[in-house]
Motif scaffolding. Structure first.
Motif, PDB file in Angstrom:
ATOM      1  N   ILE A  23     -82.276 -28.470 -50.781  1.00  0.00           N
ATOM      2  CA  ILE A  23     -81.206 -27.757 -50.073  1.00  0.00           C
ATOM      3  C   ILE A  23     -81.215 -28.112 -48.582  1.00  0.00           C
ATOM      4  N   LEU A  24     -82.411 -28.172 -48.000  1.00  0.00           N
ATOM      5  CA  LEU A  24     -82.524 -28.520 -46.576  1.00  0.00           C
ATOM      6  C   LEU A  24     -82.118 -29.966 -46.309  1.00  0.00           C
ATOM      7  N   LEU A  25     -82.503 -30.873 -47.218  1.00  0.00           N
ATOM      8  CA  LEU A  25     -82.139 -32.282 -47.063  1.00  0.00           C
ATOM      9  C   LEU A  25     -80.632 -32.482 -47.147  1.00  0.00           C
ATOM     10  N   ASN A  28     -78.977 -31.589 -43.950  1.00  0.00           N
ATOM     11  CA  ASN A  28     -79.273 -32.508 -42.840  1.00  0.00           C
ATOM     12  C   ASN A  28     -78.620 -33.884 -42.983  1.00  0.00           C
ATOM     13  N   PHE A  29     -78.348 -34.299 -44.216  1.00  0.00           N
ATOM     14  CA  PHE A  29     -77.892 -35.675 -44.427  1.00  0.00           C
ATOM     15  C   PHE A  29     -76.449 -35.808 -44.911  1.00  0.00           C
ATOM     16  N   ILE A  30     -75.806 -34.691 -45.248  1.00  0.00           N
ATOM     17  CA  ILE A  30     -74.416 -34.751 -45.709  1.00  0.00           C
ATOM     18  C   ILE A  30     -73.558 -33.894 -44.778  1.00  0.00           C
ATOM     19  N   ASP A  31     -72.478 -34.475 -44.298  1.00  0.00           N
ATOM     20  CA  ASP A  31     -71.621 -33.789 -43.334  1.00  0.00           C
ATOM     21  C   ASP A  31     -70.400 -33.118 -43.961  1.00  0.00           C
ATOM     22  N   ILE A  32     -70.141 -33.383 -45.235  1.00  0.00           N
ATOM     23  CA  ILE A  32     -68.962 -32.822 -45.905  1.00  0.00           C
ATOM     24  C   ILE A  32     -69.322 -31.435 -46.444  1.00  0.00           C
ATOM     25  N   ALA A  33     -68.743 -30.417 -45.872  1.00  0.00           N
ATOM     26  CA  ALA A  33     -69.131 -29.030 -46.157  1.00  0.00           C
ATOM     27  C   ALA A  33     -69.017 -28.671 -47.641  1.00  0.00           C
ATOM     28  N   VAL A  36     -71.732 -30.287 -49.701  1.00  0.00           N
ATOM     29  CA  VAL A  36     -73.025 -29.635 -49.471  1.00  0.00           C
ATOM     30  C   VAL A  36     -73.129 -28.369 -50.317  1.00  0.00           C
ATOM     31  N   LYS A  37     -72.071 -27.542 -50.267  1.00  0.00           N
ATOM     32  CA  LYS A  37     -72.081 -26.292 -51.034  1.00  0.00           C
ATOM     33  C   LYS A  37     -72.160 -26.555 -52.531  1.00  0.00           C
ATOM     34  N   THR A  38     -71.429 -27.565 -53.006  1.00  0.00           N
ATOM     35  CA  THR A  38     -71.438 -27.890 -54.437  1.00  0.00           C
ATOM     36  C   THR A  38     -72.840 -28.285 -54.907  1.00  0.00           C
ATOM     37  N   ILE A  39     -73.482 -29.154 -54.136  1.00  0.00           N
ATOM     38  CA  ILE A  39     -74.827 -29.612 -54.499  1.00  0.00           C
ATOM     39  C   ILE A  39     -75.823 -28.450 -54.458  1.00  0.00           C
ATOM     40  N   GLN A  40     -75.679 -27.595 -53.442  1.00  0.00           N
ATOM     41  CA  GLN A  40     -76.588 -26.450 -53.341  1.00  0.00           C
ATOM     42  C   GLN A  40     -76.419 -25.481 -54.510  1.00  0.00           C
ATOM     43  N   VAL A  41     -75.176 -25.278 -54.938  1.00  0.00           N
ATOM     44  CA  VAL A  41     -74.925 -24.407 -56.103  1.00  0.00           C
ATOM     45  C   VAL A  41     -75.558 -25.010 -57.355  1.00  0.00           C
ATOM     46  N   ILE A  42     -75.449 -26.324 -57.519  1.00  0.00           N
ATOM     47  CA  ILE A  42     -76.054 -26.997 -58.671  1.00  0.00           C
ATOM     48  C   ILE A  42     -77.576 -26.835 -58.649  1.00  0.00           C
ATOM     49  N   ILE A  43     -78.167 -26.985 -57.469  1.00  0.00           N
ATOM     50  CA  ILE A  43     -79.625 -26.834 -57.334  1.00  0.00           C
ATOM     51  C   ILE A  43     -80.049 -25.407 -57.685  1.00  0.00           C
TER      52      ILE A  43
END
Length: 218
Positions: A23-25, A28-33, A36-43
């Motif tokens: 989630i932290l990575l 820090n490495f993706i600028d498209i909001a 980022v939220k989609t990947i965090q929800v999947i995690i």
């Protein structure tokens, strides 16, 4: 409060560490909001799946030496008379319960008694519903004896995803119906072999609750 099985403590801890790091990575490495939220929800969804898989709800068993309870949660996929070739070497009634990844995977003793036999068999990882999985997959075989029902056998069988079977039964142990007998990680099935003439209280396709539901009786 949700309880988790001790077999899951290490995996749960590692999952949390990896999830927080990921989630932290992502931040820090993706600028498209929205990405980022989609990947965090999947995690977070993956974390929830791991947590629910290792849950260990309390079950209150009504002890009865004349009854066999479901050793696991799942769906009844086999009820038939078969030849049991490993221990009994005679005909028995086989009842098989299939566990999906969303079921509770704790294995509980189907009846009280003395452990007469406990053996681990290395093997393949065929899908758990495959006809040959009972004899060719990685599995453990446990035999319990009591004065009322006699002797029953159960097998924990690994599946395509289940790469680890945990079995606590040791020969000579006195065990109590409904208590913790082991764990199968990531989906599989349990076969139970009962004496001929045992009354079966479930039907094919029934969903059963481990440690609680009576599936057969003398």
């Amino acid at each position: 409060m949700i309880r988790f099985h001790k077999e899951g403590y290490k995996i749960i801890s590692v999952t949390f560490i990896i999830a927080i790091s990921a989630i932290l990575l992502v931040e820090n490495f993706i600028d498209i909001a929205w990405l980022v939220k989609t990947i965090q929800v999947i995690i977070l969804g993956f974390v929830v799946i791991v947590l629910q898989f290792f849950r260990n709800p309390k079950r209150f068993t009504n002890l009865n030496e004349n009854q066999i309870i479901a050793p696991v949660d799942g769906k009844v996929v086999v009820i038939e008379e078969v030849e049991e070739t490993e221990f009994f070497k005679d005909k028995r009634i086989q009842v098989s319960i299939f566990m999906s990844p969303i079921n509770v995977h704790v294995t509980r003793y189907a009846m009280s008694g003395v452990i007469k036999y406990s053996k681990y068999h290395p093997g393949k990882f065929l899908v758990a519903w495959h006809p040959k999985s009972s004899t060719e997959n990685e599995r453990t075989t446990v035999v319990i004896e009591n004065k009322s029902i006699g002797t029953i056998l159960y097998r924990q069988i690994a599946g395509a995803l289940a790469k680890r079977i945990v079995n606590y039964a040791k020969e000579g142990d006195k065990v109590v119906q409904g208590t913790d007998a082991g764990f199968i990680k990531f989906g599989s099935r349990v076969d139970i072999y009962l004496p001929l003439g045992t009354k079966i209280n479930v039907n094919l396709g029934d969903k059963v609750k481990g440690g609680v539901q009576v599936i057969a009786e003398k």
